[in-house]
Design a protein around this motif. Structure first.
Motif, PDB file in Angstrom:
ATOM      1  N   GLU A   1       0.826  -1.208   0.000  1.00  0.00           N
ATOM      2  CA  GLU A   1       0.000   0.000   0.000  1.00  0.00           C
ATOM      3  C   GLU A   1       0.861   1.260   0.000  1.00  0.00           C
ATOM      4  OE1 GLU A   1      -4.278  -0.814   1.798  1.00  0.00           O
ATOM      5  OE2 GLU A   1      -2.741  -0.984   3.358  1.00  0.00           O
TER       6      GLU A   1
ATOM      7  N   TRP B   1      -8.938   1.753  -1.854  1.00  0.00           N
ATOM      8  CA  TRP B   1      -8.048   1.899  -3.005  1.00  0.00           C
ATOM      9  C   TRP B   1      -8.752   2.629  -4.159  1.00  0.00           C
ATOM     10  CZ3 TRP B   1      -5.295  -3.544  -3.647  1.00  0.00           C
ATOM     11  CH2 TRP B   1      -4.468  -3.769  -2.544  1.00  0.00           C
TER      12      TRP B   1
ATOM     13  N   TYR C   1      -6.382   4.505  -6.975  1.00  0.00           N
ATOM     14  CA  TYR C   1      -5.360   3.513  -7.302  1.00  0.00           C
ATOM     15  C   TYR C   1      -5.728   2.659  -8.513  1.00  0.00           C
ATOM     16  CZ  TYR C   1      -3.294   4.544  -2.693  1.00  0.00           C
ATOM     17  OH  TYR C   1      -2.716   5.158  -1.611  1.00  0.00           O
TER      18      TYR C   1
END
Length: 453
Positions: free
Chosen positions: A197, A265, A270
């Motif tokens: 992450e 996310w 992302y």
């Protein structure tokens, strides 16, 4: 879909075959010949001779994956009297069409199987136990075929009679663009989810797309979702749910935490903003153009990436919450079966056996399909080049086997779960139209609905 691995010189991996598929599902494995049904074609005499008469094998395969067609072409080169009529469709189309196609008067001899339970319950797949005996498949590691076994009547996966074989045995993980990974300071694969992450955040800060992932037609974001789910709880719970064990549920803390992470996310940017409009082919094209630091996918793309991005791509198994965590990954056969109404069942089974045991076929499985060829553990593995993605994915499959960490895809839990729940609910989650708890409960509700039919 299927399915992921890393490779180095095969001669050093003679022990890999028994390890590759010796995953979490091994606890459900029965010894060859046990719990097998004795009804119908399970008792039928079969032939292991191909003969010289002309044969046309009808094959129903998945679009975008060249392995089945490459094997069929090579089989015809070695056996000129056998030709193939290959029909291809998207995976979601096969899911919808399989029951109707298998029930038709022109049922395929060989078919890519979305899932097997409902097809076996409806008597649409041929019981392969006679071929297991005739071709000596007892020489295959038992764990290699455990996902392809069903108890009498298709009641439960993981034991009983054999109804399918793999054309390649895949493992999933994370591909990465080496140049972009270097830009964000990645000198080696992340050892924990927290480290991964951190890399995602660095990629975003560097104006790079952290994860190139598709989510149109079929939920490609289910790949990272299950990678997280595998690590946040006991993967055996996932295997039990996929195998339809009594009392198994998707509604677990691990699934919820994985869904919350995917939502986080998505909100952080992302994934591509238009992930729900990107299909599998487009994802591969974008990644090969350099759009995306990471991509969750399977080893079947290894040869493709070695060809189109030679030396530019690496691969690793998704890490756990701690550096000491055992490796766990989605790993499954690229499953094919023989239709119950197949006109050339013996020839179809001969082909499946040949694909596992013939030297050239095994080479194609590795270098075209990008996956482990399976088959008897005594057979040597084809050689691959050092420094290739193929070498890395085979190495990863060895690591997975050493940790006994293979688990099937949640998409294979029932015949309709992927199309009816996982895909639409994941698309809504990514679009901000579903919350994590709602996602988990919706998937479990559809599962229970399908099991009650």
């Amino acid at each position: 879909m299927p399915e992921f691995s890393t490779r180095f010189t095969r001669r050093r991996l003679a022990l890999l075959v028994p390890l590759l598929t010796a995953g979490l599902t091994i606890t459900a494995c029965s010894a060859p010949g046990t719990e097998q049904t004795t009804s119908g074609d399970a008792d039928a005499a079969v032939s292991t001779e191909l003969g010289t008469d002309p044969i046309i094998l009808e094959m129903y395969a998945e679009t975008g994956f060249p392995l089945a067609k490459a094997l069929a072409d090579e089989f015809t080169r070695q056996h000129p009297n056998v030709t193939f009529n290959v029909r291809e469709d998207q995976f979601t189309v096969i899911v919808e069409n399989a029951p109707r196609v298998l029930a038709s008067d022109n049922a395929p001899d060989i078919i890519r199987l979305p899932t097997m339970v409902d097809l076996v319950k409806d008597g649409l797949l041929k019981n392969l136990d006679p071929y297991f005996d005739a071709h000596g498949w007892d020489k295959f590691p038992a764990s290699q075929l455990v996902q392809l076994r069903l108890t009498d009547g298709g009641a439960q996966r993981g034991s009983g009679s054999l109804y399918g074989m793999g054309l390649g045995y895949s493992v999933t993980g994370v591909f990465y663009n080496k140049k972009q990974a270097e830009q964000i300071g990645m000198t080696q694969p992340p050892a924990t989810i927290a480290e991964f992450e951190d890399l995602l955040a660095k990629a975003k800060a560097a104006n790079l797309l952290p994860i190139m992932q598709f989510n149109k037609n079929t939920a490609g974001i289910n790949f990272p979702h299950q990678a997280l789910q595998n690590q946040f709880g006991d993967p055996q719970q996932i295997a039990d749910w996929i195998f339809q064990k009594p009392g198994a549920t998707f509604d677990t803390p691990a699934a919820l935490k994985a869904t919350e992470t995917i939502q986080k996310w998505a909100q952080a940017g992302y994934f591509p903003k238009d992930a729900n409009a990107i299909d599998y082919t487009a994802m591969m094209g974008e990644f090969m153009k350099g759009n995306g630091v990471f991509m969750f996918n399977g080893d079947w793309e290894s040869a493709n990436l070695d060809k189109n991005m030679a030396g530019e791509v690496g691969f690793f198994l998704f890490p756990g919450e701690t550096a000491e965590a055992k490796r766990v990954a989605m790993s499954a056969p690229n499953t094919f079966g023989v239709g119950a109404k197949a006109k050339n069942a013996d020839a179809a089974a001969y082909f499946l056996n040949w694909a596992h045991t013939n030297e050239k076929a095994r080479d194609i499985s590795v270098n075209v399909g990008g996956s482990h060829p399976g088959g008897p553990s005594a057979l040597a593995l084809p050689a691959v080049g050092d420094g290739t993605v193929l070498a890395e994915t085979l190495k990863a499959s060895q690591q997975l086997g050493a940790d006994n960490g293979a688990v099937d895809f949640t998409a294979n839990a029932t015949g309709g779960i992927f199309a009816s729940a996982i895909t639409p609910e994941m698309q809504k989650l990514i679009a901000g139209q579903q919350n994590p708890q709602g996602y988990v409960k919706a998937v479990q509700a559809e599962y229970e609905k399908e099991l009650s039919r």
